[in-house]
Write an enzyme that holds these catalytic residues in place. Structure first.
Site, PDB file in Angstrom:
ATOM      1  N   ASP A   1       9.662  -3.959   1.215  1.00 28.48           N
ATOM      2  CA  ASP A   1       8.561  -3.209   0.593  1.00 28.48           C
ATOM      3  C   ASP A   1       8.960  -1.781   0.266  1.00 28.48           C
ATOM      4  O   ASP A   1       9.625  -1.115   1.082  1.00 28.48           O
ATOM      5  CB  ASP A   1       7.374  -3.135   1.572  1.00 28.48           C
ATOM      6  CG  ASP A   1       6.304  -4.156   1.277  1.00 28.48           C
ATOM      7  OD1 ASP A   1       6.355  -4.820   0.226  1.00 28.48           O
ATOM      8  OD2 ASP A   1       5.397  -4.296   2.130  1.00 28.48           O
TER       9      ASP A   1
ATOM     10  N   GLU B   1      -3.346 -10.949  -2.565  1.00 23.29           N
ATOM     11  CA  GLU B   1      -3.911 -10.739  -1.223  1.00 23.29           C
ATOM     12  C   GLU B   1      -5.432 -10.653  -1.270  1.00 23.29           C
ATOM     13  O   GLU B   1      -6.005  -9.894  -2.063  1.00 23.29           O
ATOM     14  CB  GLU B   1      -3.326  -9.465  -0.586  1.00 23.29           C
ATOM     15  CG  GLU B   1      -3.907  -9.198   0.800  1.00 23.29           C
ATOM     16  CD  GLU B   1      -3.101  -8.239   1.660  1.00 23.29           C
ATOM     17  OE1 GLU B   1      -1.991  -7.852   1.265  1.00 23.29           O
ATOM     18  OE2 GLU B   1      -3.597  -7.884   2.751  1.00 23.29           O
TER      19      GLU B   1
ATOM     20  N   ASP C   1       5.661  -3.331   4.671  1.00 21.06           N
ATOM     21  CA  ASP C   1       5.310  -2.019   5.237  1.00 21.06           C
ATOM     22  C   ASP C   1       4.216  -2.176   6.294  1.00 21.06           C
ATOM     23  O   ASP C   1       3.865  -1.212   6.985  1.00 21.06           O
ATOM     24  CB  ASP C   1       4.912  -1.011   4.141  1.00 21.06           C
ATOM     25  CG  ASP C   1       3.693  -1.444   3.356  1.00 21.06           C
ATOM     26  OD1 ASP C   1       3.230  -2.586   3.529  1.00 21.06           O
ATOM     27  OD2 ASP C   1       3.188  -0.621   2.552  1.00 21.06           O
TER      28      ASP C   1
ATOM     29  N   GLU D   1       3.207  -2.425  -4.736  1.00 19.00           N
ATOM     30  CA  GLU D   1       1.788  -2.745  -4.928  1.00 19.00           C
ATOM     31  C   GLU D   1       1.296  -2.190  -6.255  1.00 19.00           C
ATOM     32  O   GLU D   1       1.666  -1.076  -6.653  1.00 19.00           O
ATOM     33  CB  GLU D   1       0.967  -2.167  -3.768  1.00 19.00           C
ATOM     34  CG  GLU D   1       1.340  -2.780  -2.417  1.00 19.00           C
ATOM     35  CD  GLU D   1       0.467  -2.283  -1.274  1.00 19.00           C
ATOM     36  OE1 GLU D   1      -0.518  -1.555  -1.522  1.00 19.00           O
ATOM     37  OE2 GLU D   1       0.781  -2.639  -0.127  1.00 19.00           O
TER      38      GLU D   1
HETATM   39  O1  KIV Z   1       3.339  -5.456   4.308  1.00 15.03           O
HETATM   40  C1  KIV Z   1       3.196  -6.691   4.363  1.00 15.03           C
HETATM   41  O2  KIV Z   1       3.445  -7.317   5.392  1.00 15.03           O
HETATM   42  C2  KIV Z   1       2.744  -7.379   3.161  1.00 15.03           C
HETATM   43  C3  KIV Z   1       2.381  -8.819   3.269  1.00 15.03           C
HETATM   44  C4  KIV Z   1       1.258  -9.050   4.164  1.00 15.03           C
HETATM   45  C5  KIV Z   1       2.197  -9.445   1.943  1.00 15.03           C
HETATM   46  O3  KIV Z   1       2.652  -6.778   2.138  1.00 15.03           O
END
Ligand code: KIV
Length: 281
Positions: A88, A186, A49, A120
């Protein structure tokens, strides 16, 4: 290899089986051409995302919608043959209930052809992760600095320093027990990422975490140097494409102003030359 001679795509169980093995390579992609570039080199291609900030100029990932993720997921699907495609779930599409998460994840998988979703959250999302995985939706978890919670954290700060590490260790244990096949860690201290990697039975994929993680992920535009003014500590730049592109665009503009472009090679003759068998491109 499949009957067509192409390597079959990696699956979530293949990724899980890489725990403690050769590090997993993961990059983001949001478009078909970038997906085609990263696919031969990556185990996992993530439609993150982060697309909202990277391609759409949004100030955070909070404004990203399910429709945006699906559109970019479809584009990336067309460029991925061998890597595991993960998309995501955006903010607001899964937190309310396991049923909401199932509805969103099923839409993503049906409409993009992705083999898994990422969401998440740690302990607070364990029930949802279990609900999804028991219903055929492989989940990659994401803990530590979770950008969708940027307002709660008060910025994109390192998480889990000092006594804060225990909560992130519990998050890692909870998502693994719930059935996640991998977990993104992260922006956490190296020592914490090492401990979690040693304790957790699923692969850890680090970003601003530790070389000891079972894999690494970066936003592709960051590692290609697409932003001259964004240089986070955890990104290693492998190219300076923003500088190269800026110089190329300036050269084009100067050529146009000086009437150096188009040149003889770029214009068409009145009659097709006899030697030319194919139509003008
Ligand atoms: O949205 C994204 O690109 C991510 C990565 C950086 C892990 O969640």
């Amino acid at each position: 290899m499949s009957a067509t001679g192409k390597s079959a795509a990696l699956t979530p169980p293949d990724v899980l089986a890489r725990k403690g093995g050769v590090p997993l390579v993961c990059l983001t992609a949001y478009t078909t051409p970038i997906a085609r570039l990263v696919d031969p080199h990556c185990d996992i291609v993530l439609v993150g995302d982060s697309v909202g900030m990277v391609l759409h100029g949004l100030p955070s990932t909070l404004g990203v919608t399910l429709d945006m993720m699906i559109l970019h997921g479809q584009a990336v699907r067309r460029g991925v043959e061998r890597a595991l495609l993960v998309v995501d779930l955006p903010f607001g599409s899964y937190e309310e209930s396991p049923a909401q998460a199932f509805h969103s994840a099923a839409r993503v998988m049906r409409e993009t052809g992705s083999a898994a979703v990422k969401l998440e959250g740690g302990e607070s999302m364990a029930e949802t992760i279990g609900f999804l995985t028991r219903r055929g939706i492989p989940v990659m978890a994401h803990i530590g600095l979770t950008p969708q919670a940027v307002n709660t954290f008060g910025g994109y700060k390192v998480q889990g320093r000092g006594t804060g590490g225990a909560a992130i260790e519990r998050d890692a244990a909870a998502v693994a027990a719930a059935g996640a096949f991998a977990v993104v860690l992260e922006k956490v201290p190296d020592a914490l990422a090492r401990r979690i990697t040693a304790q957790t039975p699923i692969p850890t994929i680090g970003i601003g975490a530790s070389p000891a993680c079972d894999g690494q992920v970066l936003v592709v535009d960051d590692m290609l140097g697409m932003f001259s003014d964004f240089r986070p500590k955890f990104v290693k730049r492998y190219a300076e494409l923003a500088d190269d592109a800026g110089a190329a665009i300036a050269a084009y503009a100067e050529d146009v102003r000086q009437r150096r472009f188009p040149g003889d090679d770029h214009v068409f003759a009145d009659a097709t030359p006899a030697s030319q068998k194919v139509p003008d491109a």
